[in-house]
Enzyme design. Sequence first.
Site, short mmCIF file in Angstrom:
data_model
loop_
_atom_site.label_atom_id
_atom_site.label_comp_id
_atom_site.label_asym_id
_atom_site.label_seq_id
_atom_site.Cartn_x
_atom_site.Cartn_y
_atom_site.Cartn_z
N ALA A 98 -32.36 -36.97 2.63
CA ALA A 98 -31.31 -36.06 1.75
C ALA A 98 -30.86 -36.66 0.27
O ALA A 98 -30.59 -37.99 -0.14
CB ALA A 98 -29.85 -35.18 2.28
N GLY A 141 -32.82 -37.63 6.53
CA GLY A 141 -33.73 -35.97 6.56
C GLY A 141 -35.65 -36.67 6.33
O GLY A 141 -36.29 -35.71 6.52
N GLU A 144 -37.01 -37.34 9.82
CA GLU A 144 -36.00 -35.96 11.03
C GLU A 144 -37.71 -35.03 10.24
O GLU A 144 -37.84 -34.29 11.03
CB GLU A 144 -35.14 -35.49 10.09
N GLU A 164 -27.88 -42.18 8.61
CA GLU A 164 -27.26 -41.83 8.09
C GLU A 164 -25.33 -42.54 8.72
O GLU A 164 -24.35 -42.23 7.56
CB GLU A 164 -26.76 -40.98 8.66
N1 CAA Z 1 -30.30 -39.25 -2.22
C1 CAA Z 1 -30.14 -39.60 -3.56
N2 CAA Z 1 -30.89 -40.56 -4.37
C2 CAA Z 1 -31.33 -41.75 -3.44
C3 CAA Z 1 -32.00 -41.70 -2.07
C4 CAA Z 1 -30.80 -40.92 -1.64
N3 CAA Z 1 -31.54 -40.08 -0.41
N4 CAA Z 1 -32.42 -43.31 -1.77
C5 CAA Z 1 -32.87 -43.46 -3.10
N5 CAA Z 1 -31.86 -42.91 -4.05
C6 CAA Z 1 -32.25 -43.54 -5.50
C7 CAA Z 1 -31.73 -44.65 -5.42
O1 CAA Z 1 -30.05 -44.23 -6.53
C8 CAA Z 1 -32.09 -45.23 -7.05
O2 CAA Z 1 -31.73 -44.24 -8.53
P1 CAA Z 1 -31.41 -44.23 -9.67
O3 CAA Z 1 -32.66 -45.60 -10.25
O4 CAA Z 1 -30.71 -43.99 -10.34
O5 CAA Z 1 -29.94 -45.63 -9.08
C9 CAA Z 1 -33.45 -44.75 -6.84
O6 CAA Z 1 -33.72 -43.85 -5.98
C10 CAA Z 1 -34.66 -46.49 -5.82
O7 CAA Z 1 -33.17 -46.06 -5.52
P2 CAA Z 1 -33.50 -47.85 -4.73
O8 CAA Z 1 -32.57 -48.23 -5.89
O9 CAA Z 1 -32.15 -47.67 -3.70
O10 CAA Z 1 -34.28 -48.60 -4.14
P3 CAA Z 1 -34.61 -49.88 -2.97
O11 CAA Z 1 -35.96 -50.45 -2.66
O12 CAA Z 1 -33.49 -50.58 -3.39
O13 CAA Z 1 -33.76 -49.46 -1.62
C11 CAA Z 1 -34.01 -48.03 0.21
C12 CAA Z 1 -34.21 -48.33 -0.70
C13 CAA Z 1 -33.68 -49.09 1.10
C14 CAA Z 1 -34.77 -46.55 0.48
C15 CAA Z 1 -32.01 -46.91 -0.24
O14 CAA Z 1 -32.54 -47.05 -1.46
C16 CAA Z 1 -31.26 -46.31 0.50
O15 CAA Z 1 -31.10 -47.31 1.70
N6 CAA Z 1 -31.56 -45.13 0.25
C17 CAA Z 1 -30.69 -44.00 0.87
C18 CAA Z 1 -31.49 -44.16 2.27
C19 CAA Z 1 -30.33 -43.09 3.21
O16 CAA Z 1 -29.28 -43.65 3.31
N7 CAA Z 1 -30.86 -42.30 3.90
C20 CAA Z 1 -29.86 -41.02 3.94
C21 CAA Z 1 -29.42 -39.59 3.93
S1 CAA Z 1 -28.34 -38.68 4.36
C22 CAA Z 1 -29.49 -37.64 5.68
O17 CAA Z 1 -30.42 -37.66 4.97
C23 CAA Z 1 -28.65 -36.99 6.34
C24 CAA Z 1 -29.73 -35.80 6.98
O18 CAA Z 1 -29.55 -36.24 8.48
C25 CAA Z 1 -29.82 -34.96 6.67
#
Ligand code: CAA
Length: 290
Positions: A98, A141, A144, A164
């Site tokens: 998400a 998500g 999921e 999460e």
């Molecule tokens: N939401 C919004 N933006 C996101 C994102 C997310 N889930 N995942 C990555 N991005 C964005 C980052 O903010 C970044 O944007 P900026 O360049 O503007 O800063 C861009 O994508 C690239 O990401 P990273 O620089 O972090 O890339 P990385 O290669 O260093 O790391 C990653 C990759 C490990 C996937 C890391 O981005 C990460 O941990 N992302 C979040 C994953 C996460 O926590 N997902 C769960 C979300 S909650 C959910 O999904 C609830 C549900 O059940 C519905």
Amino acid sequence: MASLRVLLRGFRGPLLAWAGCSAPRSFAAGANFEYIVTEKKGENGTVGLIRLNRPKVLNALCGGLIMELNQALDAFEDDPAVGAIVLTGGDKAFAAGADIKEMQNYTFQSCYYHNFLARWDHLTQVKKPVIAAVNGYALGGGCELAMMCDIIYAGEKAQFGQPEILLGTIPGSGGTQRLTRAVGKSLAMEMVLTGDRISAQDAKQAGLVSKVFPVETLVEEAIRCAEKIASNSKIVSAMAKESVNAAFEMTLAEGNKLEKKLFYSTFATEDRREGMTAFVEKRKANFRDQ
Ligand code: CAA
């Protein structure tokens, strides 16, 4: 299905405004969406391909993307030429979950009152088989969404996770339920409680994905499988899908009963007659979805 679309359209304005997303530009498959790309693939255009397309944010799932995804799914569902759908992302990410930036300031009240995530599982209502082709991250998500599909193929660098917990929340779109059913309690619990990711190979070993391919050939292989599925009777495929899915909702006795009823129902179709006649006549069946 028609009434669902009317409902979605009715919700579209206020929901998108609330979600901070601009409205999708079009509703037709193959048209100019903002967050996804759609195409028809396969020899006779029998496969609907949906590619999540927000590469700068690793295909983070914002409200507008989910809305477009649902519109594309409906368009392929209604397209009589399409027999199966492939859902994919990019090489680096299927979807990283998400959109955290969009979600950051949500409150319990806004989530509850506006039914946040209620439209995310529209995919599970689609009758046509859907194959997820996962390269890169399938997190939160994103994992999921993949698990809502009927088959998951993974590229060899794919990573699956429910991180999460690291954000101070829990999966909200079936992660604790579908993952547990797919990989069992211990691994699901470990992934959900630590946020640790598993590799494509581990996901295959655990039963989350059915096949692993090189990154470059993954989508092609998923389309190949979808084409094979699309060459069968759509009506009978829908019954087969309904029956397998019932295994997750019913007791063994109830599930077997439903299966038997659906099996009998195939005898009401012309395609069942054609399939068996073609076998006896030693020729390829020509299914007409009747
Ligand atoms: N939401 C919004 N933006 C996101 C994102 C997310 N889930 N995942 C990555 N991005 C964005 C980052 O903010 C970044 O944007 P900026 O360049 O503007 O800063 C861009 O994508 C690239 O990401 P990273 O620089 O972090 O890339 P990385 O290669 O260093 O790391 C990653 C990759 C490990 C996937 C890391 O981005 C990460 O941990 N992302 C979040 C994953 C996460 O926590 N997902 C769960 C979300 S909650 C959910 O999904 C609830 C549900 O059940 C519905």
